[in-house]
Scaffold this active site. Structure first.
Site, PDB file in Angstrom:
ATOM      1  N   SER A  52      -5.840   7.222  -4.448  1.00 52.13           N
ATOM      2  CA  SER A  52      -4.820   6.519  -5.221  1.00 52.13           C
ATOM      3  C   SER A  52      -4.970   5.021  -5.044  1.00 52.13           C
ATOM      4  O   SER A  52      -5.493   4.547  -4.019  1.00 52.13           O
ATOM      5  CB  SER A  52      -3.424   6.940  -4.769  1.00 52.13           C
ATOM      6  OG  SER A  52      -3.110   6.380  -3.497  1.00 52.13           O
ATOM      7  N   ASP A  53      -4.513   4.257  -6.039  1.00 51.31           N
ATOM      8  CA  ASP A  53      -4.286   2.847  -5.789  1.00 51.31           C
ATOM      9  C   ASP A  53      -3.133   2.752  -4.797  1.00 51.31           C
ATOM     10  O   ASP A  53      -2.405   3.713  -4.560  1.00 51.31           O
ATOM     11  CB  ASP A  53      -3.969   2.110  -7.100  1.00 51.31           C
ATOM     12  CG  ASP A  53      -4.325   0.636  -7.044  1.00 51.31           C
ATOM     13  OD1 ASP A  53      -4.395   0.074  -5.927  1.00 51.31           O
ATOM     14  OD2 ASP A  53      -4.520   0.033  -8.112  1.00 51.31           O
ATOM     15  N   TRP A  54      -2.974   1.581  -4.194  1.00 54.71           N
ATOM     16  CA  TRP A  54      -2.022   1.436  -3.095  1.00 54.71           C
ATOM     17  C   TRP A  54      -0.590   1.689  -3.567  1.00 54.71           C
ATOM     18  O   TRP A  54      -0.086   1.002  -4.443  1.00 54.71           O
ATOM     19  CB  TRP A  54      -2.174   0.053  -2.462  1.00 54.71           C
ATOM     20  CG  TRP A  54      -3.139   0.040  -1.304  1.00 54.71           C
ATOM     21  CD1 TRP A  54      -2.934  -0.536  -0.082  1.00 54.71           C
ATOM     22  CD2 TRP A  54      -4.439   0.637  -1.220  1.00 54.71           C
ATOM     23  NE1 TRP A  54      -4.024  -0.323   0.745  1.00 54.71           N
ATOM     24  CE2 TRP A  54      -4.962   0.393   0.066  1.00 54.71           C
ATOM     25  CE3 TRP A  54      -5.224   1.376  -2.111  1.00 54.71           C
ATOM     26  CZ2 TRP A  54      -6.212   0.837   0.478  1.00 54.71           C
ATOM     27  CZ3 TRP A  54      -6.476   1.820  -1.702  1.00 54.71           C
ATOM     28  CH2 TRP A  54      -6.958   1.554  -0.426  1.00 54.71           C
TER      29      TRP A  54
END
Length: 815
Positions: free
Chosen positions: A225-227
């Site tokens: 995932s992106d952050w």
């Protein structure tokens, strides 16, 4: 002792251990499994370097390479591979194993704040550069994480917006760089985007993560995932998201164990996700890597040389009426806000602390001698007031209201902070703390100064005991800063006295985040410039043999988390350029932006260069081109429209751009970039693929033959000038008899060629079957229709002088 294979290792792990490696332990690493000897895996931003495991601000220095659009402008896959290989060295210097790069989203609009970080408006150019970059990284033992998958072509409401994109546009345009990254480069990592795609968040989108990646493309790497981009437990795991970042976990851990025990996620699914993670760890060398974590500044001469070479290679000469190259005996006036202040990179997660910075002024003084260079700033182009530097003390409180005594005290050399854990000596909760910053500012003149601030959190500012800015509680208004977690800058005017140390106190209190959990604060100060400074710049220019004006934007404008509001030069820069051109017609304008801009003075300027953000060797790279040591071989990776409203996403319907009610509709389909301008007949200021050289080139003898695998084409390119030079031969394909709407021509191949004066070279191209196909949504396959196809060769998308036709037969191609 023989180490177990990853298939054996995953079966030695308990359910809890398997689940543990499916989420980050902290901001930049995954946890170890000590019982089995599995070590931590470290990741680092970003595309134009390797910042390391610290904050976005400061930290151990790193090499700053040219940004993505500058690399796209090189049209040089081999150079991209060299840069990927060098950045892998940088990643290793930060004790990391995974680079969160490259960024390959398409330049859909001209105002996307992150265009600077991406390669091109064209999917084939973006794919080619990405493949080279990834091969360089992974060939040097560091995993790539190509991003953001998918439909993240704007920074407006990017964490929640729903990108509505047809499957045809996805397959033909927006997924193309990812497809080649998987099939040709064998990328080990992919990062999902924050946004929804056709109604489902990318991090839990089964179509994207399982159907396309695993089934169609046979991908065997991991998806992270992106952050804070994972929003659920079983939906993400079941859809195909292997790794939630960052840690500590919000959605996995005990929640995921419980989901397995309750039958909402199968044990086989967890085993598959864990095996994917172990495979990545094995590939990037982290699995058994028990070396001590140690970040160093590895300032290598070969990296410095490569950055300088790449910065020059991406510089595009847009206009030259004989002013360039400059003589090394000239007296030169350097004008503009970017002349002494080197603009080397964009903003957001791609920013880093460079080893050093070479400004244009430094480089020109080195070439010409300091006595032959004069300078005048003329105007400013900052978005926010310049950072307030000095000796400041910061006191941290373990509450949001500065109550009681501070629990930790530290020093700051600038009021510019991006607070992620651990902070406050590890004594405060990053989501619930406050801070008081105090120090002094001594101006060098008596005048009215602007003091400005923005924050992801509440703040107040006092100057000499007087409250000048109050953005606390309901006085704080959400804006477009700090990844859409901050407010827009609040500015106050204060009267300051030369030589007096004015007391500055700033209070900060954290607030509940909307999506991304961090605290941040930036305070700046400056004296506004006006008419007198523009007049002084014109006088300085008039007194020189030649003026070189450095204008553009910076990482404050071209940044993650915020789109541009228009494509005009910020501030009074157009006025400055016009004044200098009037004072000295022998003027070169050097542009530094992360994308297209409007140029109302273009007809009056004899020479214009676009140098983007070329990394830490900024001044040297520009000087190499300006003085003719390097031929300007950059070509535009994005069309420059004459006006903002000429671009493909301009519409009276805000759903098309910037979005409305949480939805952005990709109504233009595959007619993006130069395809739009050709279709509509709108003449751009500078077309896709455009760029001039210090010599001239000609194409001749184009021919093409169909083959079972597609077609072969060849064309002769000749340097018709009197000096060596470099050009890019571009090959476009168009379906003349298409039954569906298709672009008149699409880039399908390109080659960068360097020739001596008078030299000719035959350039060969192999076109595969996909070069002639479109994605047929009715059968979910790539289709070639029987009929005639045009194969066109040229030096940019608009100027096509050579076309041949071939015939193809009906065919359906596998995915």
């Amino acid at each position: 002792m023989t180490k177990p294979t990853i298939d054996e290792l995953v079966d030695l792990m308990t359910l809890e251990e398997q689940v543990s490696i499916l989420a980050g332990e902290d901001f930049w690493s995954t946890p170890a499994v000590p019982r089995l000897g599995i070590q931590k895996m470290y990741v680092t931003d970003g595309p134009n370097g390797a910042r390391g495991g610290g904050s976005l601000i400061g930290g151990v220095s790193a090499a700053a390479f040219p940004v993505g659009i500058a690399l796209g402008a090189t049209w040089d896959v081999e150079l991209a591979q060299d840069i990927g290989h060098a950045i892998a060295d940088e990643v290793k210097s930060k004790s990391a194993h995974v680079s969160l790069a490259p960024t390959v989203n398409i330049h859909r609009s001209v105002t996307n704040g992150r265009n600077f970080e991406c390669y091109s408006e064209d999917p084939e150019l973006a794919a080619g550069i990405a493949v080279g970059y990834i091969k360089g990284l992974q060939g040097n033992g560091v995993s790539a994480t190509i991003k953001h998958y998918a439909g993240n072509e704007s920074e407006i409401e990017r964490t929640t917006i729903n990108s509505e994109i047809s499957e045809r546009a996805l397959r033909e345009v927006y997924l193309r760089p990812f497809e080649d990254a998987v099939k040709k480069a064998g990328t080990w990592g992919i990062m999902s985007s924050y946004n929804k795609v056709n109604g489902t968040y990318a991090a839990e989108n089964t179509f994207l993560l399982t159907k396309v990646l695993r089934e169609d493309w046979k991908y065997d790497g991991i998806v992270m995932s992106d952050w804070f981009g994972s929003r659920s437990t079983e939906p993400t795991v079941n859809a195909g998201l292997d790794l939630e970042m960052p840690g500590p976990t919000r959605d996995r851990g005990e929640k995921l164990v419980k989901a397995v025990e309750e039958g909402r996620v199968s044990r086989d699914t967890i085993r598959t996700r864990a095996l994917n993670m172990l495979r990545l760890m094995e590939r990037c060398g982290s699995l058994w890597d028990d070396k001590e974590f140690n970040e160093i500044a590895d300032n290598r001469p070969e990296h410095r040389a490569l950055i300088r070479k790449a910065g020059a290679a991406g510089t595009v000469m847009l206009k030259n009426e004989g002013t360039l190259p400059l003589s090394k005996s000239a007296k030169v006036a350097l004008i503009g806000p970017n002349a002494k202040d080197a603009k080397i990179m964009g903003g957001g997660s791609a920013q880093l602390n460079p080893h050093y910075v070479v400004s244009p002024f430094d480089a020109f003084a080195d070439v010409l001698g300091a006595d032959n260079v004069t300078f005048a700033q003329g105007c400013t182009n900052h978005r926010w007031e310049p950072v307030l530097n000095g000796d400041f003390t910061v006191e941290f409180y373990d509450n949001v209201t500065l109550d009681g005594s501070p629990v930790h005290t530290d020093k700051m050399d600038a009021i510019n902070a991006f607070w992620i854990p651990p902070l406050g000596g590890g004594k405060v909760d990053p989501a619930a703390f406050s801070a008081r910053i105090s120090g002094t500012y001594t101006p060098s003149e008596t005048a009215a100064f602007n003091i400005g601030a923005h924050a992801a959190g509440y703040f107040r500012i006092w100057v000499d005991g007087e409250l000048v800015i109050d953005a606390w509680g309901d006085k704080w208004i959400k804006g477009r800063t700090f990844f859409e977690e901050g407010n827009d800058e609040v500015v106050a005017s204060v009267d300051l006295t030369e030589g007096k140390a004015h007391d500055i106190v700033v209070e900060f209190g954290s607030k509940k985040a909307d999506n991304l959990n961090f605290g941040a604060l930036r305070v700046g100060i400056s004296r506004p410039l006006g008419d007198a400074e523009i007049a002084q710049a014109a006088e300085t220019a008039a007194a020189a043999d030649v003026a070189v004006v450095f204008v553009g934007r910076s990482g404050e404008w071209d940044t993650e988390g915020s789109d541009l509001e228009n494509i005009a030069l910020p501030g009074r820069q157009d006025e400055l350029v016009a004044a200098v051109l009037q004072a000295n017609p022998n003027t070169v304008v050097v542009l530094q932006t992360g994308g297209p801009i409007e140029l109302p003075w273009m007809n009056d300027a004899p020479a214009i260069l676009q140098s983007w953000y070329p990394g830490q060797e900024c001044g040297n790279a520009i000087a190499d081109v300006v003085f003719g040591d390097v031929d300007p071989s950059g070509r535009l990776p994005q069309t420059f429209p004459q006006h903002w409203n000429d671009n493909p996403t301009w519409s009276q319907d805000p759903e098309i751009y910037p979005g409305l009610d949480g939805k952005v509709r990709y109504e233009e389909g595959v007619m993006i970039g130069y395809r739009h301008y050709i279709k509509t007949g709108i003449k751009p200021m500078f077309p896709f693929g455009f760029g001039l050289s210090y010599t001239m080139f000609d194409l001749s003898d184009l021919s093409a033959e169909p083959t079972e695998l597609g077609a072969t084409a060849k064309v002769t390119v000749t340097n018709t000038g009197d000096r060596p030079g470099t050009t890019v031969v571009q090959l476009y394909v168009g379906d003349i008899e298409a039954s569906v709407e298709r672009p008149e021509r699409e880039l399908k191949a390109y080659k960068k060629v360097t020739l001596a004066a008078g030299e000719s070279q035959e350039v060969m191209f192999d076109l595969d079957q996909r070069s002639f196909a479109y994605f047929d949504e009715s059968v979910k396959k790539w289709r070639i229709e029987s009929g005639k196809f045009a194969i066109c060769a040229g030096f940019n998308a608009e100027e096509i002088d050579h076309t041949v036709e071939i015939e193809k037969q009906d065919d359906l191609l596998d995915l």
